[in-house]
Write a protein that holds these residues in place. Structure first.
Motif, PDB file in Angstrom:
ATOM      1  N   ALA A  83      10.182 102.660  47.075  1.00 45.95           N
ATOM      2  CA  ALA A  83       8.997 101.814  46.957  1.00 45.95           C
ATOM      3  C   ALA A  83       8.293 102.039  45.617  1.00 45.95           C
ATOM      4  O   ALA A  83       7.846 101.082  44.979  1.00 45.95           O
ATOM      5  CB  ALA A  83       8.034 102.082  48.109  1.00 45.95           C
ATOM      6  N   ALA A  84       8.212 103.291  45.182  1.00 44.79           N
ATOM      7  CA  ALA A  84       7.566 103.584  43.890  1.00 44.79           C
ATOM      8  C   ALA A  84       8.350 102.964  42.739  1.00 44.79           C
ATOM      9  O   ALA A  84       7.754 102.405  41.805  1.00 44.79           O
ATOM     10  CB  ALA A  84       7.436 105.090  43.705  1.00 44.79           C
ATOM     11  N   LEU A  85       9.668 103.042  42.799  1.00 45.00           N
ATOM     12  CA  LEU A  85      10.485 102.446  41.736  1.00 45.00           C
ATOM     13  C   LEU A  85      10.359 100.924  41.711  1.00 45.00           C
ATOM     14  O   LEU A  85      10.224 100.319  40.640  1.00 45.00           O
ATOM     15  CB  LEU A  85      11.951 102.852  41.906  1.00 45.00           C
ATOM     16  N   VAL A  86      10.379 100.319  42.890  1.00 40.20           N
ATOM     17  CA  VAL A  86      10.211  98.858  42.972  1.00 40.20           C
ATOM     18  C   VAL A  86       8.828  98.464  42.445  1.00 40.20           C
ATOM     19  O   VAL A  86       8.683  97.494  41.693  1.00 40.20           O
ATOM     20  CB  VAL A  86      10.420  98.355  44.416  1.00 40.20           C
ATOM     21  N   GLY A  87       7.809  99.233  42.814  1.00 43.50           N
ATOM     22  CA  GLY A  87       6.464  98.965  42.334  1.00 43.50           C
ATOM     23  C   GLY A  87       6.355  99.081  40.816  1.00 43.50           C
ATOM     24  O   GLY A  87       5.708  98.259  40.169  1.00 43.50           O
ATOM     25  N   ALA A  88       7.001 100.105  40.262  1.00 46.46           N
ATOM     26  CA  ALA A  88       6.973 100.273  38.808  1.00 46.46           C
ATOM     27  C   ALA A  88       7.638  99.100  38.102  1.00 46.46           C
ATOM     28  O   ALA A  88       7.125  98.584  37.095  1.00 46.46           O
ATOM     29  CB  ALA A  88       7.660 101.585  38.428  1.00 46.46           C
ATOM     30  N   ILE A  89       8.754  98.653  38.635  1.00 43.83           N
ATOM     31  CA  ILE A  89       9.453  97.512  38.031  1.00 43.83           C
ATOM     32  C   ILE A  89       8.593  96.252  38.125  1.00 43.83           C
ATOM     33  O   ILE A  89       8.430  95.524  37.129  1.00 43.83           O
ATOM     34  CB  ILE A  89      10.822  97.305  38.706  1.00 43.83           C
ATOM     35  N   LEU A  90       8.042  96.013  39.309  1.00 40.45           N
ATOM     36  CA  LEU A  90       7.194  94.816  39.473  1.00 40.45           C
ATOM     37  C   LEU A  90       5.947  94.892  38.592  1.00 40.45           C
ATOM     38  O   LEU A  90       5.518  93.878  38.027  1.00 40.45           O
ATOM     39  CB  LEU A  90       6.792  94.645  40.931  1.00 40.45           C
ATOM     40  N   GLY A  91       5.366  96.077  38.487  1.00 43.16           N
ATOM     41  CA  GLY A  91       4.193  96.244  37.634  1.00 43.16           C
ATOM     42  C   GLY A  91       4.503  95.969  36.168  1.00 43.16           C
ATOM     43  O   GLY A  91       3.745  95.290  35.477  1.00 43.16           O
ATOM     44  N   GLY A  92       5.618  96.498  35.714  1.00 46.61           N
ATOM     45  CA  GLY A  92       6.019  96.250  34.327  1.00 46.61           C
ATOM     46  C   GLY A  92       6.285  94.778  34.047  1.00 46.61           C
ATOM     47  O   GLY A  92       5.866  94.233  33.021  1.00 46.61           O
ATOM     48  N   LEU A  93       6.971  94.134  34.984  1.00 47.26           N
ATOM     49  CA  LEU A  93       7.254  92.707  34.813  1.00 47.26           C
ATOM     50  C   LEU A  93       5.979  91.874  34.848  1.00 47.26           C
ATOM     51  O   LEU A  93       5.836  90.918  34.080  1.00 47.26           O
ATOM     52  CB  LEU A  93       8.228  92.232  35.898  1.00 47.26           C
ATOM     53  N   THR A  94       5.055  92.249  35.725  1.00 48.42           N
ATOM     54  CA  THR A  94       3.783  91.520  35.818  1.00 48.42           C
ATOM     55  C   THR A  94       2.999  91.631  34.514  1.00 48.42           C
ATOM     56  O   THR A  94       2.474  90.641  34.001  1.00 48.42           O
ATOM     57  CB  THR A  94       2.940  92.062  36.980  1.00 48.42           C
ATOM     58  N   ALA A  95       2.925  92.842  33.973  1.00 45.45           N
ATOM     59  CA  ALA A  95       2.180  93.043  32.728  1.00 45.45           C
ATOM     60  C   ALA A  95       2.836  92.312  31.565  1.00 45.45           C
ATOM     61  O   ALA A  95       2.146  91.731  30.726  1.00 45.45           O
ATOM     62  CB  ALA A  95       2.078  94.536  32.428  1.00 45.45           C
ATOM     63  N   LYS A  96       4.170  92.318  31.520  1.00 45.03           N
ATOM     64  CA  LYS A  96       4.860  91.605  30.436  1.00 45.03           C
ATOM     65  C   LYS A  96       4.640  90.102  30.559  1.00 45.03           C
ATOM     66  O   LYS A  96       4.458  89.408  29.562  1.00 45.03           O
ATOM     67  CB  LYS A  96       6.355  91.913  30.461  1.00 45.03           C
ATOM     68  N   ARG A  97       4.659  89.602  31.798  1.00 46.25           N
ATOM     69  CA  ARG A  97       4.454  88.168  32.017  1.00 46.25           C
ATOM     70  C   ARG A  97       3.059  87.753  31.572  1.00 46.25           C
ATOM     71  O   ARG A  97       2.850  86.632  31.109  1.00 46.25           O
ATOM     72  CB  ARG A  97       4.662  87.833  33.496  1.00 46.25           C
ATOM     73  N   ARG A  98       2.097  88.669  31.710  1.00 43.74           N
ATOM     74  CA  ARG A  98       0.722  88.379  31.290  1.00 43.74           C
ATOM     75  C   ARG A  98       0.492  88.706  29.819  1.00 43.74           C
ATOM     76  O   ARG A  98      -0.634  88.739  29.359  1.00 43.74           O
ATOM     77  CB  ARG A  98      -0.252  89.169  32.157  1.00 43.74           C
ATOM     78  N   LYS A  99       1.562  88.981  29.117  1.00 45.82           N
ATOM     79  CA  LYS A  99       1.551  89.268  27.679  1.00 45.82           C
ATOM     80  C   LYS A  99       0.707  90.497  27.330  1.00 45.82           C
ATOM     81  O   LYS A  99      -0.053  90.502  26.364  1.00 45.82           O
ATOM     82  CB  LYS A  99       1.064  88.053  26.896  1.00 45.82           C
ATOM     83  N   GLY A 100       0.864  91.554  28.141  1.00 43.06           N
ATOM     84  CA  GLY A 100       0.123  92.784  27.907  1.00 43.06           C
ATOM     85  C   GLY A 100       0.743  93.617  26.801  1.00 43.06           C
ATOM     86  O   GLY A 100       1.938  93.534  26.526  1.00 43.06           O
ATOM     87  N   ARG A 101      -0.094  94.420  26.190  1.00 42.29           N
ATOM     88  CA  ARG A 101       0.393  95.359  25.186  1.00 42.29           C
ATOM     89  C   ARG A 101       0.925  96.591  25.903  1.00 42.29           C
ATOM     90  O   ARG A 101       0.843  96.706  27.118  1.00 42.29           O
ATOM     91  CB  ARG A 101      -0.737  95.707  24.237  1.00 42.29           C
ATOM     92  N   LEU A 102       1.464  97.540  25.140  1.00 40.62           N
ATOM     93  CA  LEU A 102       2.103  98.717  25.736  1.00 40.62           C
ATOM     94  C   LEU A 102       1.180  99.491  26.673  1.00 40.62           C
ATOM     95  O   LEU A 102       1.600  99.841  27.785  1.00 40.62           O
ATOM     96  CB  LEU A 102       2.659  99.637  24.643  1.00 40.62           C
TER      97      LEU A 102
ATOM     98  N   GLY B  11       4.802 102.805  50.983  1.00 42.34           N
ATOM     99  CA  GLY B  11       6.051 103.371  51.488  1.00 42.34           C
ATOM    100  C   GLY B  11       5.815 104.594  52.347  1.00 42.34           C
ATOM    101  O   GLY B  11       6.510 104.818  53.346  1.00 42.34           O
ATOM    102  N   PHE B  12       4.840 105.402  51.988  1.00 42.55           N
ATOM    103  CA  PHE B  12       4.497 106.582  52.781  1.00 42.55           C
ATOM    104  C   PHE B  12       3.977 106.174  54.158  1.00 42.55           C
ATOM    105  O   PHE B  12       4.349 106.757  55.176  1.00 42.55           O
ATOM    106  CB  PHE B  12       3.464 107.431  52.045  1.00 42.55           C
TER     107      PHE B  12
END
Length: 55
Positions: free
Chosen positions: A6-25, A43-44
């Protein structure tokens, strides 16, 4: 195991969301961490519920 996945899926979704919103690093990293923590907590909770049901 559910928490890690769940943490890995969340990290991937978070990264994709930020990139889609044109976020900086820093924005992307913040979204990765926040989503990973939120999904890990979810998940816990799922793990606790499954343990209660099974035993």
């Amino acid at each position: 195991m559910i928490v890690i996945i769940a943490a890995l899926v969340g990290a991937i979704l978070g990264g994709l969301t930020a990139k889609r919103r044109k976020g900086r690093l820093p924005d992307i990293l913040q979204y990765i961490i926040a989503y990973a923590i939120a999904f890990a907590v979810a998940g816990f909770i799922v793990t606790l519920v499954i343990e209660k049901i099974v035993s």
